[in-house]
Design a protein around this motif. Structure first.
Motif, PDB file in Angstrom:
ATOM      1  N   VAL A   1       0.842  -1.199   0.000  1.00 29.36           N
ATOM      2  CA  VAL A   1       0.000   0.000   0.000  1.00 29.36           C
ATOM      3  C   VAL A   1       0.876   1.248   0.000  1.00 29.36           C
ATOM      4  N   VAL A   2       1.912   1.219   0.834  1.00 29.04           N
ATOM      5  CA  VAL A   2       2.824   2.362   0.941  1.00 29.04           C
ATOM      6  C   VAL A   2       3.471   2.671  -0.405  1.00 29.04           C
ATOM      7  N   PHE A   3       4.018   1.641  -1.059  1.00 33.70           N
ATOM      8  CA  PHE A   3       4.730   1.865  -2.314  1.00 33.70           C
ATOM      9  C   PHE A   3       3.783   2.285  -3.434  1.00 33.70           C
ATOM     10  N   ASN A   4       2.594   1.693  -3.457  1.00 32.00           N
ATOM     11  CA  ASN A   4       1.635   2.058  -4.500  1.00 32.00           C
ATOM     12  C   ASN A   4       1.107   3.477  -4.332  1.00 32.00           C
ATOM     13  N   ALA A   5       1.159   3.997  -3.102  1.00 34.88           N
ATOM     14  CA  ALA A   5       0.625   5.338  -2.836  1.00 34.88           C
ATOM     15  C   ALA A   5       1.637   6.447  -3.098  1.00 34.88           C
ATOM     16  N   MET A   6       2.908   6.100  -3.244  1.00 37.06           N
ATOM     17  CA  MET A   6       3.961   7.122  -3.341  1.00 37.06           C
ATOM     18  C   MET A   6       3.687   8.149  -4.435  1.00 37.06           C
ATOM     19  N   LYS A   7       3.360   7.675  -5.612  1.00 35.49           N
ATOM     20  CA  LYS A   7       3.231   8.576  -6.760  1.00 35.49           C
ATOM     21  C   LYS A   7       2.079   9.560  -6.577  1.00 35.49           C
ATOM     22  N   LYS A   8       0.943   9.045  -6.136  1.00 34.63           N
ATOM     23  CA  LYS A   8      -0.199   9.932  -5.949  1.00 34.63           C
ATOM     24  C   LYS A   8       0.082  10.951  -4.850  1.00 34.63           C
TER      25      LYS A   8
ATOM     26  N   GLU B   1      20.180   4.345  -8.746  1.00 35.99           N
ATOM     27  CA  GLU B   1      19.384   4.649  -9.934  1.00 35.99           C
ATOM     28  C   GLU B   1      18.182   3.719 -10.025  1.00 35.99           C
ATOM     29  N   SER B   2      17.035   4.272 -10.359  1.00 34.75           N
ATOM     30  CA  SER B   2      15.819   3.481 -10.533  1.00 34.75           C
ATOM     31  C   SER B   2      15.153   3.878 -11.841  1.00 34.75           C
ATOM     32  N   LEU B   3      14.292   2.991 -12.327  1.00 35.51           N
ATOM     33  CA  LEU B   3      13.591   3.239 -13.583  1.00 35.51           C
ATOM     34  C   LEU B   3      12.094   3.331 -13.345  1.00 35.51           C
ATOM     35  N   SER B   4      11.446   4.212 -14.079  1.00 31.46           N
ATOM     36  CA  SER B   4       9.988   4.278 -14.103  1.00 31.46           C
ATOM     37  C   SER B   4       9.564   4.470 -15.549  1.00 31.46           C
ATOM     38  N   LEU B   5       8.312   4.170 -15.843  1.00 31.27           N
ATOM     39  CA  LEU B   5       7.824   4.385 -17.198  1.00 31.27           C
ATOM     40  C   LEU B   5       7.878   5.870 -17.530  1.00 31.27           C
ATOM     41  N   ALA B   6       8.344   6.190 -18.722  1.00 33.47           N
ATOM     42  CA  ALA B   6       8.566   7.585 -19.085  1.00 33.47           C
ATOM     43  C   ALA B   6       7.277   8.372 -19.191  1.00 33.47           C
ATOM     44  N   ASP B   7       6.149   7.702 -19.439  1.00 33.94           N
ATOM     45  CA  ASP B   7       4.886   8.425 -19.532  1.00 33.94           C
ATOM     46  C   ASP B   7       4.157   8.445 -18.201  1.00 33.94           C
ATOM     47  N   ASP B   8       4.858   8.029 -17.144  1.00 36.33           N
ATOM     48  CA  ASP B   8       4.299   8.013 -15.805  1.00 36.33           C
ATOM     49  C   ASP B   8       4.336   9.428 -15.234  1.00 36.33           C
ATOM     50  N   MET B   9       3.702   9.643 -14.081  1.00 32.71           N
ATOM     51  CA  MET B   9       3.702  10.973 -13.480  1.00 32.71           C
ATOM     52  C   MET B   9       5.089  11.394 -13.003  1.00 32.71           C
ATOM     53  N   GLU B  10       6.065  10.473 -13.091  1.00 28.92           N
ATOM     54  CA  GLU B  10       7.432  10.852 -12.768  1.00 28.92           C
ATOM     55  C   GLU B  10       8.070  11.662 -13.896  1.00 28.92           C
ATOM     56  N   SER B  11       7.385  11.762 -15.042  1.00 23.38           N
ATOM     57  CA  SER B  11       7.996  12.425 -16.188  1.00 23.38           C
ATOM     58  C   SER B  11       8.305  13.877 -15.878  1.00 23.38           C
ATOM     59  N   THR B  12       9.248  14.412 -16.634  1.00 23.10           N
ATOM     60  CA  THR B  12       9.737  15.757 -16.373  1.00 23.10           C
ATOM     61  C   THR B  12       8.621  16.788 -16.369  1.00 23.10           C
ATOM     62  N   ALA B  13       7.658  16.616 -17.260  1.00 22.60           N
ATOM     63  CA  ALA B  13       6.603  17.614 -17.373  1.00 22.60           C
ATOM     64  C   ALA B  13       5.764  17.701 -16.110  1.00 22.60           C
ATOM     65  N   GLU B  14       5.579  16.567 -15.425  1.00 23.68           N
ATOM     66  CA  GLU B  14       4.686  16.560 -14.279  1.00 23.68           C
ATOM     67  C   GLU B  14       5.428  16.569 -12.950  1.00 23.68           C
ATOM     68  N   ALA B  15       6.695  16.228 -12.949  1.00 23.19           N
ATOM     69  CA  ALA B  15       7.466  16.198 -11.713  1.00 23.19           C
ATOM     70  C   ALA B  15       8.693  17.083 -11.886  1.00 23.19           C
ATOM     71  N   PRO B  16       8.563  18.385 -11.634  1.00 26.71           N
ATOM     72  CA  PRO B  16       9.690  19.296 -11.839  1.00 26.71           C
ATOM     73  C   PRO B  16      10.909  18.846 -11.047  1.00 26.71           C
ATOM     74  N   SER B  17      12.073  19.090 -11.607  1.00 24.95           N
ATOM     75  CA  SER B  17      13.302  18.637 -10.960  1.00 24.95           C
ATOM     76  C   SER B  17      13.566  19.347  -9.640  1.00 24.95           C
ATOM     77  N   ASN B  18      12.870  20.462  -9.383  1.00 24.34           N
ATOM     78  CA  ASN B  18      13.097  21.162  -8.113  1.00 24.34           C
ATOM     79  C   ASN B  18      12.081  20.771  -7.042  1.00 24.34           C
ATOM     80  N   PHE B  19      11.195  19.796  -7.343  1.00 22.53           N
ATOM     81  CA  PHE B  19      10.314  19.280  -6.292  1.00 22.53           C
ATOM     82  C   PHE B  19      11.020  18.113  -5.617  1.00 22.53           C
ATOM     83  N   VAL B  20      11.118  18.177  -4.292  1.00 23.02           N
ATOM     84  CA  VAL B  20      11.897  17.203  -3.532  1.00 23.02           C
ATOM     85  C   VAL B  20      10.965  16.187  -2.879  1.00 23.02           C
ATOM     86  N   TYR B  21      11.332  14.916  -3.033  1.00 27.66           N
ATOM     87  CA  TYR B  21      10.575  13.847  -2.375  1.00 27.66           C
ATOM     88  C   TYR B  21      11.552  12.911  -1.682  1.00 27.66           C
ATOM     89  N   GLY B  22      11.215  12.530  -0.444  1.00 26.28           N
ATOM     90  CA  GLY B  22      12.097  11.612   0.263  1.00 26.28           C
ATOM     91  C   GLY B  22      11.491  11.073   1.545  1.00 26.28           C
TER      92      GLY B  22
END
Length: 510
Positions: free
Chosen positions: A168-175, A208-229
């Motif tokens: 549940v934790v891992f599936n919720a990260m992106k949202k 290094e990790s991989l995600s699908l490029a059309d996922d919400m991790e993409s550059t357009a939706e996840a600006p490089s200056n937004f920090v997550y940890g």
């Protein structure tokens, strides 16, 4: 008894025999063990460097599979590039350095802090506690209601109000990241309160990790200056407690060295046409993932300078070999329904190759009547075929027959506490409604025999029982053939958690 009566009795007896007893000349009965051994020894060889998605060894494995598809005469699938379905990934490298201050409590990257994404210069702001940082339109739950988080660091509990189990934790990260960004936060920090050691979590994600490029991790939706940890509370429990009680906290955050790049990999896909004029527009989907975890620190387990390659003989060169066995046998004598053979990439990083196909299928999913997946963590009893999803799709008799004819028994639904069904590629199709299950080499429990090889450098071809691989592959092929030849389409048993999705996909009425 006269001659006609005797003839009728003989015909009646023949028709009463199980299908497998009438068809002992099918190619799977004559499959050569040496050919299967050759497949596995190549796929799990050091030359393929652990077949990590996006790396050279993974590409070599895909090329080998494509060549085998061509040699066995598989048709290409419309929309594919030859036998490839290209899958775009984004490679994300965590920051090399990061720090966070909450009041007087200090957190450092790689120690008690893991910043996974984002670059930000030293920034002083406020920290705000937002419970789980979750919102759900259906339930009306919204942890951001009434909170001003714009320009602030948001600190949250792991998971969602519905649960804090690891999946549940891992599936919720992106949202949760998306919600924090939408509400104007500069960072989202989750409190580490999971059941396994922080050091394990740190070693797994601080690379290094991989995600699908059309996922919400993409550059357009996840600006490089937004920090997550994530942070480990440790000696800072008092500061965190004050924050969770709604008291004011000052925050100072910095992060640098985060990067992202595009990486390509491939699902390998081919097909054969069924023999039945009325059923050939229905497709049986056979899947196995061919990727593994790579070399060195990417493998996630212990390694030495002498042996740093995680060969993945059991996980999942065995399954990929079984898929190639099916390619050969079913192409030589096709079943009534058409068959898609799909070797997927990206399983080890979150079922991403199968997820990509399920979202962008080359054959419509409503024409895909069943998914038979093969995957495994290893085997500890070579008298079994383990079946994850047994009893859920109305295919048990075909599974039993497919295993028993080769002297194997069925072990249903092993290690239920591990939630294995949703941890392999069959889950990607089940979520869309396609009836699915996973055949696995004889796993009865997660014991020391499994742990000795699972994601370890010891999982190499010389440790494989090739007599068992032969039987297992034959059972996989036979099961696929029997299901593909059935008059009736499989479907979820009443009350199954995927039944509703199946009803929607196939436009079935309750």
């Amino acid at each position: 008894m006269n001659r006609n009566t005797l003839m009728l009795a003989t015909v009646a007896l023949f028709l009463s025999l199980p299908l497998f007893a009438q068809d002992s000349a099918a190619p799977e009965f004559n499959l050569e063990k040496s050919e299967l051994e050759a497949h596995l020894r190549f796929l799990a060889s050091d030359a393929l460097e652990g077949r990590r998605t996006g790396e050279r060894g993974n590409d070599m494995a895909a090329a080998y599979l494509s060549a085998q598809y061509a040699a066995y005469g598989l048709k290409t699938v419309p929309g594919a590039q030859g036998y490839y379905q290209p899958v775009p990934f984004e490679a994300i490298t965590p920051p090399a350095a990061a720090s966070l201050m909450l009041n007087k409590s200090a957190f450092q990257q790689g120690d008690n802090l893991l910043i996974m994404t984002g670059n930000i210069p030293a920034t002083k702001t406020d920290a705000v506690f937002a419970n789980f940082g979750w919102a759900d339109e259906e339930t009306g739950h919204n942890d951001y209601k009434g909170l001003d988080v714009k320009g602030k660091v948001v600190v949250v509990l792991p998971g969602t109000p519905e649960g804090q189990a690891p999946l549940v934790v891992f599936n919720a990260m992106k949202k949760k990241r998306q919600l924090a960004m939408e509400n104007g936060a500069v960072a989202l920090i989750e409190l580490y309160r999971l059941q396994f050691p922080w050091e394990f979590f740190l070693s797994y994600f601080n690379k290094e990790s991989l995600s699908l490029a059309d996922d919400m991790e993409s550059t357009a939706e996840a600006p490089s200056n937004f920090v997550y940890g994530w942070l480990k509370e440790g000696d800072a429990e008092e500061s965190i407690k004050r924050l969770t009680e709604g008291k004011r906290a000052k925050a100072e955050l910095s992060s640098k060295g985060f990067s992202r790049r595009t990486v390509m990999s491939n699902n390998v896909i081919g097909m054969i046409e069924g023999t039945d004029p009325e059923l050939k527009d229905e497709y049986m989907l056979l899947t196995a993932h061919y990727d593994h975890v790579g070399m060195g620190k990417n493998g996630g387990g212990a390694y030495t300078a002498e042996d740093s390659i995680f060969n993945g003989a059991r996980d999942n060169a065995m399954g990929t070999t079984a898929l190639l066995g099916a390619v050969k046998s079913l192409s030589q004598k096709p079943p009534r329904r058409s068959v898609i053979f799909l070797a997927v990439t990206g399983e080890e990083i979150g079922l991403l190759g199968s997820q990509y196909y399920a979202e962008t299928p080359l054959i419509p999913l409503e024409q895909t009547v069943f998914n038979l997946n093969t995957d495994g963590a290893g085997y500890n009893d070579a008298t079994y075929v383990s079946v994850i999803g047994y009893g859920r799709t109305g295919t048990d008799s075909s599974i039993d027959a497919g295993a028993n004819i080769f002297g194997l028994d069925v072990f249903p639904n092993p290690a239920p506490e591990q939630n294995l069904f949703d941890r392999s590629d069959n889950a990607s199709f089940a979520k869309k409604g396609v009836p699915a299950l996973c055949l696995s080499p004889g796993l009865t429990s997660f014991d020391d025999e499994i742990g000795k090889y699972y994601h370890q450098v010891t999982d190499n071809p010389d440790t494989i029982d090739f007599n068992y691989l032969h039987k297992y592959t034959q059972a996989f092929i036979r099961t696929a053939r029997l299901i593909a030849d059935e008059d009736a389409r499989p479907f979820w048993e009443a009350g199954d958690k995927y039944e509703e999705a199946g009803m929607k996909l196939y436009q079935k009425k309750p």
